[in-house]
Enzyme design. Structure first.
Site, PDB file in Angstrom:
ATOM      1  N   SER A 131       0.623  -1.016  -0.248  1.00  0.00           N
ATOM      2  CA  SER A 131      -0.216  -0.055   0.125  1.00  0.00           C
ATOM      3  C   SER A 131       1.137   1.045   0.276  1.00  0.00           C
ATOM      4  O   SER A 131       0.606   2.301   0.051  1.00  0.00           O
ATOM      5  CB  SER A 131      -0.764   0.217   1.206  1.00  0.00           C
ATOM      6  N   HIS A 152      -1.958  -3.258  -6.256  1.00  0.00           N
ATOM      7  CA  HIS A 152      -2.623  -2.897  -5.264  1.00  0.00           C
ATOM      8  C   HIS A 152      -4.255  -3.491  -5.148  1.00  0.00           C
ATOM      9  O   HIS A 152      -4.856  -2.750  -5.777  1.00  0.00           O
ATOM     10  CB  HIS A 152      -2.147  -1.399  -4.657  1.00  0.00           C
ATOM     11  N   GLU A 164      -5.120  -0.636  -8.136  1.00  0.00           N
ATOM     12  CA  GLU A 164      -4.058  -0.113  -9.277  1.00  0.00           C
ATOM     13  C   GLU A 164      -3.213  -0.530  -9.413  1.00  0.00           C
ATOM     14  O   GLU A 164      -2.241  -1.452  -8.702  1.00  0.00           O
ATOM     15  CB  GLU A 164      -3.806   1.029  -7.716  1.00  0.00           C
ATOM     16  N   ASN A 202      -4.769   6.614  -1.940  1.00  0.00           N
ATOM     17  CA  ASN A 202      -4.155   6.355  -0.672  1.00  0.00           C
ATOM     18  C   ASN A 202      -3.343   8.141  -0.597  1.00  0.00           C
ATOM     19  O   ASN A 202      -3.572   8.442   0.794  1.00  0.00           O
ATOM     20  CB  ASN A 202      -3.453   6.113   0.216  1.00  0.00           C
TER      21      ASN A 202
HETATM   22  N1  LIG Z   1      -5.388  -4.851   5.373  1.00  0.00           N
HETATM   23  C1  LIG Z   1      -5.385  -3.646   3.802  1.00  0.00           C
HETATM   24  O1  LIG Z   1      -6.421  -3.668   4.173  1.00  0.00           O
HETATM   25  C2  LIG Z   1      -4.352  -3.361   2.579  1.00  0.00           C
HETATM   26  C3  LIG Z   1      -4.938  -2.950   1.790  1.00  0.00           C
HETATM   27  C4  LIG Z   1      -4.445  -2.811   0.475  1.00  0.00           C
HETATM   28  C5  LIG Z   1      -3.307  -3.922   0.357  1.00  0.00           C
HETATM   29  N2  LIG Z   1      -1.860  -4.206   1.445  1.00  0.00           N
HETATM   30  C6  LIG Z   1      -0.606  -4.751   1.800  1.00  0.00           C
HETATM   31  O2  LIG Z   1      -1.020  -5.924   1.409  1.00  0.00           O
HETATM   32  C7  LIG Z   1      -0.345  -6.463   2.040  1.00  0.00           C
HETATM   33  C8  LIG Z   1      -0.566  -7.733   3.556  1.00  0.00           C
HETATM   34  O3  LIG Z   1      -1.354  -6.817   4.201  1.00  0.00           O
HETATM   35  P1  LIG Z   1      -2.144  -7.930   4.829  1.00  0.00           P
HETATM   36  O4  LIG Z   1      -3.590  -7.212   5.700  1.00  0.00           O
HETATM   37  O5  LIG Z   1      -2.915  -8.455   4.550  1.00  0.00           O
HETATM   38  O6  LIG Z   1      -1.657  -8.612   6.085  1.00  0.00           O
HETATM   39  P2  LIG Z   1      -1.803  -9.753   7.133  1.00  0.00           P
HETATM   40  O7  LIG Z   1      -1.005  -9.612   8.404  1.00  0.00           O
HETATM   41  O8  LIG Z   1      -3.215 -10.474   7.268  1.00  0.00           O
HETATM   42  O9  LIG Z   1      -0.554 -11.377   6.238  1.00  0.00           O
HETATM   43  C9  LIG Z   1      -0.127 -11.061   6.233  1.00  0.00           C
HETATM   44  C10 LIG Z   1       1.086 -12.468   6.269  1.00  0.00           C
HETATM   45  O10 LIG Z   1       2.388 -12.377   5.592  1.00  0.00           O
HETATM   46  C11 LIG Z   1       2.743 -13.791   5.884  1.00  0.00           C
HETATM   47  N3  LIG Z   1       4.219 -13.248   6.040  1.00  0.00           N
HETATM   48  C12 LIG Z   1       4.777 -12.614   6.427  1.00  0.00           C
HETATM   49  N4  LIG Z   1       6.465 -12.681   6.354  1.00  0.00           N
HETATM   50  C13 LIG Z   1       6.316 -13.750   5.518  1.00  0.00           C
HETATM   51  C14 LIG Z   1       7.833 -13.855   4.703  1.00  0.00           C
HETATM   52  N5  LIG Z   1       8.614 -13.844   4.967  1.00  0.00           N
HETATM   53  N6  LIG Z   1       7.047 -14.755   3.698  1.00  0.00           N
HETATM   54  C15 LIG Z   1       5.537 -15.452   3.376  1.00  0.00           C
HETATM   55  N7  LIG Z   1       4.678 -14.874   3.872  1.00  0.00           N
HETATM   56  C16 LIG Z   1       5.130 -13.738   5.295  1.00  0.00           C
HETATM   57  C17 LIG Z   1       2.397 -13.659   7.921  1.00  0.00           C
HETATM   58  O11 LIG Z   1       2.500 -14.677   8.359  1.00  0.00           O
HETATM   59  C18 LIG Z   1       0.871 -13.365   7.580  1.00  0.00           C
HETATM   60  O12 LIG Z   1      -0.401 -14.467   7.089  1.00  0.00           O
HETATM   61  C19 LIG Z   1       0.810  -5.673   3.358  1.00  0.00           C
HETATM   62  O13 LIG Z   1       1.933  -4.818   2.024  1.00  0.00           O
HETATM   63  C20 LIG Z   1      -0.226  -4.085   3.000  1.00  0.00           C
HETATM   64  O14 LIG Z   1       0.637  -2.839   2.950  1.00  0.00           O
HETATM   65  C21 LIG Z   1      -3.526  -4.184   2.676  1.00  0.00           C
END
Ligand SMILES: NC(=O)c1ccc[n+]([C@@H]2O[C@H](COP(=O)([O-])OP(=O)(O)OC[C@H]3O[C@@H](n4cnc5c(N)ncnc54)[C@H](O)[C@@H]3O)[C@@H](O)[C@H]2O)c1
Length: 413
Positions: A131, A152, A164, A202
């Protein structure tokens, strides 16, 4: 029963294998979308068992969708059957697309991209769902950076239509084009943008929150009145109630990240009002209080707007008109993205409608209000509040009203 991808290797299923690294909230949602679109999908996660748990959760989600009649039972079973897991990045099959959705940490992501680049084909698209991190920085030093882009998705991916498609400094046009085609085939609406702080949504959305917080802090009206004024303009939720839903800490973190990445541009400076909420642990609905207080049934208490004040403020001087002041800043931000060549006017408007649920695109809205009106409003605000926050974008200083009204804005070049 094992779900390991190795059991599925040896075939080249159309429309191509997709891997998702990180089986959390976003990764599992993206995996669901890809599987429903007909891809074989492999999930991988650093935490033992997490990918398998995600697959099981997704199969029951698909089953529930079928029970409710939203999708056919056959489709649910087929999509569930297309989901598998891999132990680690080394055992991933060769893919058409790999989407990374792990923690928001540049070093962690760079390690993952280096490992993927070493094992995947040179024409496999390697995408990050980040993000806030720079796609250019993620791709730095990695072989064939032309295949690295941002994809994104918005939360939750199965429901949100916008994606995006982000180009870093070295992303290839082919990779961006292919990714747009792919996400369109998944039923999503892609918008193209450059890798800049906050991408489109954002970044352009910052003043929606910031102006409301400032107006409350200045004592122009209470939160409920400002929220009601913005709802009256067509926004589904007012900015203050929305930050309580998002979480004040999450919203502040996004704003602070954009501010820091833009050299502390005054346009994005976090407000003392929100910093204070976070410092007090008033994070919003999740803590039972934020801008508003919530009762046991999660209803905001003391949240009745002063309807007479809404009437009085809307249409009055811009400083105290929640709608005009917010819209002037949104239009200014949206035009700035276009003038810097980061996205087209059409894509900015689409992104804000689908990614932020705005009732209309800010540029379309600005055309209707008149860019000359917006410029005059910003100049008035800039005089009252010096420091650069309200400086009109160059786009408003050029003779744009005619251009904007007839043909739409075009980025330079
Ligand atoms: N949550 C949101 O609203 C949102 C929206 C758009 C983008 N994002 C982006 O998406 C990404 C993930 O966000 P999320 O909310 O799903 O997080 P989350 O914490 O729900 O999930 C992250 C997952 O990644 C795993 N992980 C961590 N390090 C790892 C590695 N080295 N190799 C493999 N797996 C690994 C964790 O175990 C976890 O299951 C981030 O970059 C975030 O900025 C989030």
């Amino acid at each position: 029963m094992s779900d390991h991808a190795s059991e599925q290797s040896g075939t080249t299923p159309a429309p191509g294998m997709v891997a998702v690294v990180g089986a959390g909230a976003m990764g599992s949602g993206i995996a669901q979308v890809a599987a429903q679109a007909g891809h074989e999908v492999v999930l991988v996660d650093a935490r033992d068992g997490a990918a398998q748990e995600a697959v099981e959760r997704l199969r029951s989600t698909l089953g529930r969708l079928a029970d409710k009649g939203r999708i056919g039972a056959d489709e649910a079973a087929a999509a569930g059957g297309r989901l598998g897991v891999a132990e680690d990045l080394r055992t991933l099959p060769s893919c058409r697309l790999v989407i990374e959705a792990v923690v928001e940490d540049l070093e962690v992501k760079r390690e993952i991209f280096a490992a993927l680049a070493a094992r995947q084909d040179a024409d496999t698209i390697l995408a990050s769902n980040t993000s806030s991190l720079s796609i250019t920085a993620i791709a730095e030093g990695i072989a064939h950076p032309d295949r690295i882009i941002g994809l994104h998705f918005f939360n939750p991916p199965p429901l949100m239509r916008l994606v995006e498609v982000v180009r870093g400094a070295r992303s290839g046009t082919d990779s961006v084009d292919d990714a747009c085609e792919l996400v369109r085939a998944w039923g999503k609406t892609p918008v193209r943008c450059a890798s800049t702080p906050g991408f489109i949504v954002n970044r352009v959305a910052r003043p929606f929150y910031g102006e409301a917080q400032r107006m409350v802090a200045e004592g122009i009206a209470d939160a409920a009145t400002i929220d009601a004024a913005l709802r009256g303009a067509g926004f589904r939720m007012g900015p203050l109630e929305l930050t309580d839903l998002i979480g004040q800490d999450v919203n502040l973190a996004v704003g602070t990240s954009v501010w820091e990445q833009t050299d502390h541009d005054a346009r994005y400076e976090p407000t003392a009002y929100q910093q204070d909420l976070v410092a007090r642990g008033a994070l919003g609905r999740k803590t039972g209080h934020g801008v508003y207080r919530y009762d046991e049934s999660d209803q905001a208490v003391d949240a009745s707007p002063d309807e007479a004040a809404v009437e009085r403020l809307v249409g009055g001087p811009v400083r105290t008109d929640p709608v005009a002041r917010t819209l002037a800043m949104l239009v200014n931000e949206a035009l700035a993205v276009v003038v810097r060549g980061e996205a087209t006017a059409e894509d900015v408007d689409t992104a804000m409608r689908l990614g932020a649920n705005y009732p209309r695109g800010p540029i379309e809205w600005g055309r209707e209000i008149g860019f000359d009106v917006i410029k005059a409003q910003l100049e008035e605000l800039a005089e009252i509040y010096p420091g650069g926050r309200y400086r009109p974008s160059k786009a408003l200083s050029q003779d744009l009203p005619g251009v904007g009204a007839s043909t739409g804005l075009r980025p330079p070049g």
